[in-house]
Design a protein around this motif. Structure first.
Motif, PDB file in Angstrom:
ATOM      1  N   VAL A   3     -29.503  56.313 -23.402  1.00  0.00           N
ATOM      2  CA  VAL A   3     -29.018  54.956 -23.154  1.00  0.00           C
ATOM      3  C   VAL A   3     -28.613  54.813 -21.693  1.00  0.00           C
ATOM      4  O   VAL A   3     -28.846  53.774 -21.074  1.00  0.00           O
ATOM      5  CB  VAL A   3     -27.858  54.584 -24.106  1.00  0.00           C
ATOM      6  CG1 VAL A   3     -27.261  53.249 -23.744  1.00  0.00           C
ATOM      7  CG2 VAL A   3     -28.328  54.582 -25.545  1.00  0.00           C
ATOM      8  N   GLN A   4     -28.063  55.849 -21.126  1.00  0.00           N
ATOM      9  CA  GLN A   4     -27.658  55.810 -19.725  1.00  0.00           C
ATOM     10  C   GLN A   4     -28.877  55.625 -18.821  1.00  0.00           C
ATOM     11  O   GLN A   4     -28.832  54.858 -17.856  1.00  0.00           O
ATOM     12  CB  GLN A   4     -26.922  57.090 -19.361  1.00  0.00           C
ATOM     13  CG  GLN A   4     -26.323  57.078 -17.983  1.00  0.00           C
ATOM     14  CD  GLN A   4     -25.458  58.305 -17.748  1.00  0.00           C
ATOM     15  OE1 GLN A   4     -25.496  59.285 -18.496  1.00  0.00           O
ATOM     16  NE2 GLN A   4     -24.678  58.263 -16.696  1.00  0.00           N
ATOM     17  N   GLN A   5     -29.976  56.296 -19.145  1.00  0.00           N
ATOM     18  CA  GLN A   5     -31.197  56.161 -18.359  1.00  0.00           C
ATOM     19  C   GLN A   5     -31.735  54.732 -18.431  1.00  0.00           C
ATOM     20  O   GLN A   5     -32.118  54.146 -17.415  1.00  0.00           O
ATOM     21  CB  GLN A   5     -32.263  57.153 -18.860  1.00  0.00           C
ATOM     22  CG  GLN A   5     -31.881  58.592 -18.702  1.00  0.00           C
ATOM     23  CD  GLN A   5     -31.771  58.992 -17.242  1.00  0.00           C
ATOM     24  OE1 GLN A   5     -32.578  58.607 -16.419  1.00  0.00           O
ATOM     25  NE2 GLN A   5     -30.753  59.759 -16.916  1.00  0.00           N
ATOM     26  N   VAL A   6     -31.770  54.186 -19.628  1.00  0.00           N
ATOM     27  CA  VAL A   6     -32.284  52.824 -19.806  1.00  0.00           C
ATOM     28  C   VAL A   6     -31.338  51.807 -19.171  1.00  0.00           C
ATOM     29  O   VAL A   6     -31.786  50.817 -18.587  1.00  0.00           O
ATOM     30  CB  VAL A   6     -32.526  52.515 -21.295  1.00  0.00           C
ATOM     31  CG1 VAL A   6     -33.006  51.084 -21.478  1.00  0.00           C
ATOM     32  CG2 VAL A   6     -33.547  53.491 -21.875  1.00  0.00           C
ATOM     33  N   ALA A   7     -30.040  52.051 -19.249  1.00  0.00           N
ATOM     34  CA  ALA A   7     -29.076  51.142 -18.617  1.00  0.00           C
ATOM     35  C   ALA A   7     -29.282  51.112 -17.105  1.00  0.00           C
ATOM     36  O   ALA A   7     -29.164  50.056 -16.479  1.00  0.00           O
ATOM     37  CB  ALA A   7     -27.650  51.551 -18.956  1.00  0.00           C
ATOM     38  N   GLY A   8     -29.624  52.256 -16.526  1.00  0.00           N
ATOM     39  CA  GLY A   8     -29.927  52.297 -15.099  1.00  0.00           C
ATOM     40  C   GLY A   8     -31.145  51.456 -14.767  1.00  0.00           C
ATOM     41  O   GLY A   8     -31.160  50.716 -13.771  1.00  0.00           O
ATOM     42  N   ALA A  42     -29.139  51.951 -30.207  1.00  0.00           N
ATOM     43  CA  ALA A  42     -27.752  51.521 -30.417  1.00  0.00           C
ATOM     44  C   ALA A  42     -27.041  52.302 -31.513  1.00  0.00           C
ATOM     45  O   ALA A  42     -25.852  52.592 -31.392  1.00  0.00           O
ATOM     46  CB  ALA A  42     -27.697  50.025 -30.712  1.00  0.00           C
ATOM     47  N   SER A  43     -27.752  52.663 -32.551  1.00  0.00           N
ATOM     48  CA  SER A  43     -27.100  53.384 -33.649  1.00  0.00           C
ATOM     49  C   SER A  43     -26.663  54.786 -33.237  1.00  0.00           C
ATOM     50  O   SER A  43     -25.854  55.413 -33.915  1.00  0.00           O
ATOM     51  CB  SER A  43     -28.023  53.457 -34.866  1.00  0.00           C
ATOM     52  OG  SER A  43     -29.186  54.196 -34.543  1.00  0.00           O
ATOM     53  N   LEU A  44     -27.178  55.284 -32.118  1.00  0.00           N
ATOM     54  CA  LEU A  44     -26.816  56.617 -31.638  1.00  0.00           C
ATOM     55  C   LEU A  44     -25.622  56.604 -30.686  1.00  0.00           C
ATOM     56  O   LEU A  44     -25.133  57.644 -30.294  1.00  0.00           O
ATOM     57  CB  LEU A  44     -28.016  57.247 -30.914  1.00  0.00           C
ATOM     58  CG  LEU A  44     -29.306  57.340 -31.727  1.00  0.00           C
ATOM     59  CD1 LEU A  44     -30.440  57.836 -30.847  1.00  0.00           C
ATOM     60  CD2 LEU A  44     -29.117  58.228 -32.939  1.00  0.00           C
ATOM     61  N   VAL A  45     -25.166  55.412 -30.322  1.00  0.00           N
ATOM     62  CA  VAL A  45     -24.059  55.294 -29.376  1.00  0.00           C
ATOM     63  C   VAL A  45     -22.746  55.545 -30.107  1.00  0.00           C
ATOM     64  O   VAL A  45     -22.416  54.838 -31.063  1.00  0.00           O
ATOM     65  CB  VAL A  45     -24.042  53.886 -28.723  1.00  0.00           C
ATOM     66  CG1 VAL A  45     -22.803  53.697 -27.872  1.00  0.00           C
ATOM     67  CG2 VAL A  45     -25.303  53.659 -27.910  1.00  0.00           C
ATOM     68  N   PRO A  46     -21.983  56.540 -29.668  1.00  0.00           N
ATOM     69  CA  PRO A  46     -20.701  56.798 -30.322  1.00  0.00           C
ATOM     70  C   PRO A  46     -19.705  55.673 -30.038  1.00  0.00           C
ATOM     71  O   PRO A  46     -19.728  55.062 -28.971  1.00  0.00           O
ATOM     72  CB  PRO A  46     -20.231  58.114 -29.712  1.00  0.00           C
ATOM     73  CG  PRO A  46     -21.060  58.337 -28.500  1.00  0.00           C
ATOM     74  CD  PRO A  46     -22.277  57.487 -28.607  1.00  0.00           C
ATOM     75  N   GLU A  47     -18.840  55.418 -30.997  1.00  0.00           N
ATOM     76  CA  GLU A  47     -17.850  54.347 -30.847  1.00  0.00           C
ATOM     77  C   GLU A  47     -16.931  54.580 -29.663  1.00  0.00           C
ATOM     78  O   GLU A  47     -16.439  53.627 -29.075  1.00  0.00           O
ATOM     79  CB  GLU A  47     -17.021  54.201 -32.123  1.00  0.00           C
ATOM     80  CG  GLU A  47     -17.785  53.574 -33.253  1.00  0.00           C
ATOM     81  CD  GLU A  47     -16.934  53.349 -34.479  1.00  0.00           C
ATOM     82  OE1 GLU A  47     -15.767  52.946 -34.336  1.00  0.00           O
ATOM     83  OE2 GLU A  47     -17.448  53.579 -35.580  1.00  0.00           O
ATOM     84  N   GLN A  48     -16.707  55.829 -29.304  1.00  0.00           N
ATOM     85  CA  GLN A  48     -15.793  56.121 -28.202  1.00  0.00           C
ATOM     86  C   GLN A  48     -16.473  56.064 -26.833  1.00  0.00           C
ATOM     87  O   GLN A  48     -15.805  56.237 -25.810  1.00  0.00           O
ATOM     88  CB  GLN A  48     -15.116  57.482 -28.406  1.00  0.00           C
ATOM     89  CG  GLN A  48     -16.044  58.664 -28.400  1.00  0.00           C
ATOM     90  CD  GLN A  48     -16.653  58.979 -29.758  1.00  0.00           C
ATOM     91  OE1 GLN A  48     -16.674  58.141 -30.655  1.00  0.00           O
ATOM     92  NE2 GLN A  48     -17.161  60.180 -29.920  1.00  0.00           N
ATOM     93  N   GLU A  49     -17.754  55.757 -26.757  1.00  0.00           N
ATOM     94  CA  GLU A  49     -18.472  55.662 -25.484  1.00  0.00           C
ATOM     95  C   GLU A  49     -17.820  54.570 -24.640  1.00  0.00           C
ATOM     96  O   GLU A  49     -17.574  53.471 -25.114  1.00  0.00           O
ATOM     97  CB  GLU A  49     -19.941  55.330 -25.739  1.00  0.00           C
ATOM     98  CG  GLU A  49     -20.880  55.675 -24.593  1.00  0.00           C
ATOM     99  CD  GLU A  49     -20.765  54.775 -23.391  1.00  0.00           C
ATOM    100  OE1 GLU A  49     -20.790  55.307 -22.277  1.00  0.00           O
ATOM    101  OE2 GLU A  49     -20.638  53.555 -23.545  1.00  0.00           O
ATOM    102  N   SER A  50     -17.526  54.882 -23.363  1.00  0.00           N
ATOM    103  CA  SER A  50     -16.796  53.903 -22.560  1.00  0.00           C
ATOM    104  C   SER A  50     -17.336  53.733 -21.140  1.00  0.00           C
ATOM    105  O   SER A  50     -16.702  53.062 -20.330  1.00  0.00           O
ATOM    106  CB  SER A  50     -15.312  54.286 -22.493  1.00  0.00           C
ATOM    107  OG  SER A  50     -15.173  55.544 -21.859  1.00  0.00           O
ATOM    108  N   LEU A  51     -18.483  54.306 -20.855  1.00  0.00           N
ATOM    109  CA  LEU A  51     -19.037  54.182 -19.513  1.00  0.00           C
ATOM    110  C   LEU A  51     -20.257  53.269 -19.454  1.00  0.00           C
ATOM    111  O   LEU A  51     -20.303  52.344 -18.651  1.00  0.00           O
ATOM    112  CB  LEU A  51     -19.404  55.570 -18.967  1.00  0.00           C
ATOM    113  CG  LEU A  51     -18.245  56.550 -18.803  1.00  0.00           C
ATOM    114  CD1 LEU A  51     -18.759  57.922 -18.399  1.00  0.00           C
ATOM    115  CD2 LEU A  51     -17.255  56.032 -17.790  1.00  0.00           C
ATOM    116  N   VAL A  52     -21.230  53.535 -20.293  1.00  0.00           N
ATOM    117  CA  VAL A  52     -22.518  52.846 -20.205  1.00  0.00           C
ATOM    118  C   VAL A  52     -22.504  51.506 -20.942  1.00  0.00           C
ATOM    119  O   VAL A  52     -22.922  50.486 -20.389  1.00  0.00           O
ATOM    120  CB  VAL A  52     -23.653  53.746 -20.745  1.00  0.00           C
ATOM    121  CG1 VAL A  52     -24.970  53.009 -20.733  1.00  0.00           C
ATOM    122  CG2 VAL A  52     -23.740  55.020 -19.927  1.00  0.00           C
TER     123      VAL A  52
END
Length: 93
Positions: A3-8, A42-52
């Motif tokens: 997700v970080q790669q795609v967000a970039g 999206a289903s792989l994103v942890p709820e505590q993710e706070s950067l991307v």
């Protein structure tokens, strides 16, 4: 973290739109492709993710309502991230 790669890449695709909103008409397909990729992960994103994800949500909120296809895709991404949004309700304020 995919997700970080795609967000970039989303940030790269959004750059012309952020500088000139009229660029949306010629640049929206790249933005939409990135949003679809994020939606699929999206289903792989942890709820505590706070950067991307906060960055992605901020970019989504910057989108023009035109073309409607892009807005629909953005809404789908937000829907897929509902579990994350529920844990980060401060983003909605």
């Amino acid at each position: 973290y995919c997700v970080q790669q795609v967000a970039g890449k989303l940030q790269e695709e959004m750059a012309p739109i952020m500088q000139d909103p009229a660029a949306t008409q010629r640049c929206w397909r790249g933005v939409e492709a990135c949003l679809w990729a994020i939606r699929s992960m999206a289903s792989l994103v942890p709820e505590q993710e706070s950067l991307v994800v906060p960055q992605v949500m901020h970019m989504i909120l910057q989108l023009s309502p035109q073309p409607p296809q892009l807005r629909v895709t953005a809404n789908h991404v937000i829907g897929k991230l509902a579990r994350w949004v529920r844990s980060h309700q401060e983003l909605l304020q």
